[in-house]
Design a protein around this motif. Structure first.
Motif, PDB file in Angstrom:
ATOM      1  N   UNK A 173      45.645  36.681 -65.827  1.00  0.00           N
ATOM      2  CA  UNK A 173      46.819  37.507 -65.507  1.00  0.00           C
ATOM      3  C   UNK A 173      47.388  38.104 -66.785  1.00  0.00           C
ATOM      4  N   UNK A 174      47.457  37.312 -67.853  1.00  0.00           N
ATOM      5  CA  UNK A 174      47.950  37.826 -69.135  1.00  0.00           C
ATOM      6  C   UNK A 174      47.045  38.936 -69.661  1.00  0.00           C
ATOM      7  N   UNK A 175      45.733  38.753 -69.534  1.00  0.00           N
ATOM      8  CA  UNK A 175      44.779  39.768 -69.993  1.00  0.00           C
ATOM      9  C   UNK A 175      44.920  41.059 -69.184  1.00  0.00           C
ATOM     10  N   UNK A 176      45.072  40.938 -67.864  1.00  0.00           N
ATOM     11  CA  UNK A 176      45.242  42.134 -67.035  1.00  0.00           C
ATOM     12  C   UNK A 176      46.539  42.864 -67.393  1.00  0.00           C
ATOM     13  N   UNK A 177      47.600  42.118 -67.634  1.00  0.00           N
ATOM     14  CA  UNK A 177      48.875  42.733 -68.004  1.00  0.00           C
ATOM     15  C   UNK A 177      48.758  43.472 -69.337  1.00  0.00           C
ATOM     16  N   UNK A 223      45.140  27.234 -66.108  1.00  0.00           N
ATOM     17  CA  UNK A 223      45.099  27.910 -67.406  1.00  0.00           C
ATOM     18  C   UNK A 223      44.187  29.133 -67.371  1.00  0.00           C
ATOM     19  N   UNK A 224      43.057  29.032 -66.675  1.00  0.00           N
ATOM     20  CA  UNK A 224      42.138  30.166 -66.557  1.00  0.00           C
ATOM     21  C   UNK A 224      42.799  31.321 -65.823  1.00  0.00           C
ATOM     22  N   UNK A 270      46.059  44.725 -70.582  1.00  0.00           N
ATOM     23  CA  UNK A 270      45.222  45.903 -70.356  1.00  0.00           C
ATOM     24  C   UNK A 270      46.028  47.054 -69.751  1.00  0.00           C
ATOM     25  N   UNK A 271      46.940  46.750 -68.844  1.00  0.00           N
ATOM     26  CA  UNK A 271      47.780  47.786 -68.238  1.00  0.00           C
ATOM     27  C   UNK A 271      48.709  48.387 -69.285  1.00  0.00           C
ATOM     28  N   UNK A 272      49.291  47.553 -70.139  1.00  0.00           N
ATOM     29  CA  UNK A 272      50.168  48.060 -71.200  1.00  0.00           C
ATOM     30  C   UNK A 272      49.373  48.913 -72.179  1.00  0.00           C
ATOM     31  N   UNK A 273      48.163  48.478 -72.517  1.00  0.00           N
ATOM     32  CA  UNK A 273      47.304  49.248 -73.412  1.00  0.00           C
ATOM     33  C   UNK A 273      46.945  50.604 -72.799  1.00  0.00           C
ATOM     34  N   UNK A 274      46.630  50.625 -71.515  1.00  0.00           N
ATOM     35  CA  UNK A 274      46.335  51.875 -70.819  1.00  0.00           C
ATOM     36  C   UNK A 274      47.560  52.793 -70.802  1.00  0.00           C
ATOM     37  N   UNK A 275      48.731  52.212 -70.579  1.00  0.00           N
ATOM     38  CA  UNK A 275      49.959  53.004 -70.578  1.00  0.00           C
ATOM     39  C   UNK A 275      50.189  53.648 -71.942  1.00  0.00           C
ATOM     40  N   UNK A 276      49.986  52.873 -73.011  1.00  0.00           N
ATOM     41  CA  UNK A 276      50.152  53.427 -74.351  1.00  0.00           C
ATOM     42  C   UNK A 276      49.111  54.507 -74.646  1.00  0.00           C
ATOM     43  N   UNK A 277      47.888  54.301 -74.199  1.00  0.00           N
ATOM     44  CA  UNK A 277      46.833  55.284 -74.416  1.00  0.00           C
ATOM     45  C   UNK A 277      47.127  56.584 -73.674  1.00  0.00           C
ATOM     46  N   UNK A 278      47.597  56.476 -72.437  1.00  0.00           N
ATOM     47  CA  UNK A 278      47.953  57.673 -71.675  1.00  0.00           C
ATOM     48  C   UNK A 278      49.170  58.364 -72.274  1.00  0.00           C
ATOM     49  N   UNK A 279      50.085  57.604 -72.860  1.00  0.00           N
ATOM     50  CA  UNK A 279      51.258  58.212 -73.495  1.00  0.00           C
ATOM     51  C   UNK A 279      50.841  59.032 -74.714  1.00  0.00           C
ATOM     52  N   UNK A 280      49.768  58.623 -75.377  1.00  0.00           N
ATOM     53  CA  UNK A 280      49.284  59.390 -76.526  1.00  0.00           C
ATOM     54  C   UNK A 280      48.697  60.738 -76.095  1.00  0.00           C
TER      55      UNK A 280
END
Length: 104
Positions: free
Chosen positions: A70-74, A64-65, A76-86
């Motif tokens: 892995x979910x948190x890292x994923x 579970x840990x 974070x990558x999506x959040x970074x992608x959205x931030x760079x798209x802005x």
């Protein structure tokens, strides 16, 4: 000591105990002695079940840990992608110039 040697030693000890028990005199086979053996067997079975339960709980906690990480890292990558798209296409061009792979 490897696992095969340990299992052979355990098998020999259990077999020797069983053979010794077959040739015991009658006065060692009273109901009190049988009850002690029955209680000892029940205690060993209960402890084995407890240990297996704790082992499974520990393995599930570890899984579970790692799954949460892995979910948190994923995310974070999506959040970074959205931030760079802005920031627009300039952020994507800089990533290509630096050798970073594109997220698109």
């Amino acid at each position: 000591m490897n696992a095969i040697a340990l299992s052979c030693i355990t098998f020999l000890c259990i077999s020797g105990g069983a053979l010794l028990g077959m040739f015991l005199p009658g006065h060692h086979l009273s109901t009190d002695d049988k009850d002690v053996v029955r209680l000892g067997t029940g205690l060993i079975g209960t402890i084995a079940a407890l240990v297996l339960g704790l082992l499974i709980a520990s393995a599930k906690g570890s899984y579970d840990t790692q799954s949460t990480q892995v979910t948190q890292m994923t995310s974070n990558v999506v959040l970074l992608d959205n931030l760079l798209a802005q920031y627009g296409p300039e952020a994507n061009d800089d990533a290509i110039c630096c050798g970073a792979p594109s997220l698109f």
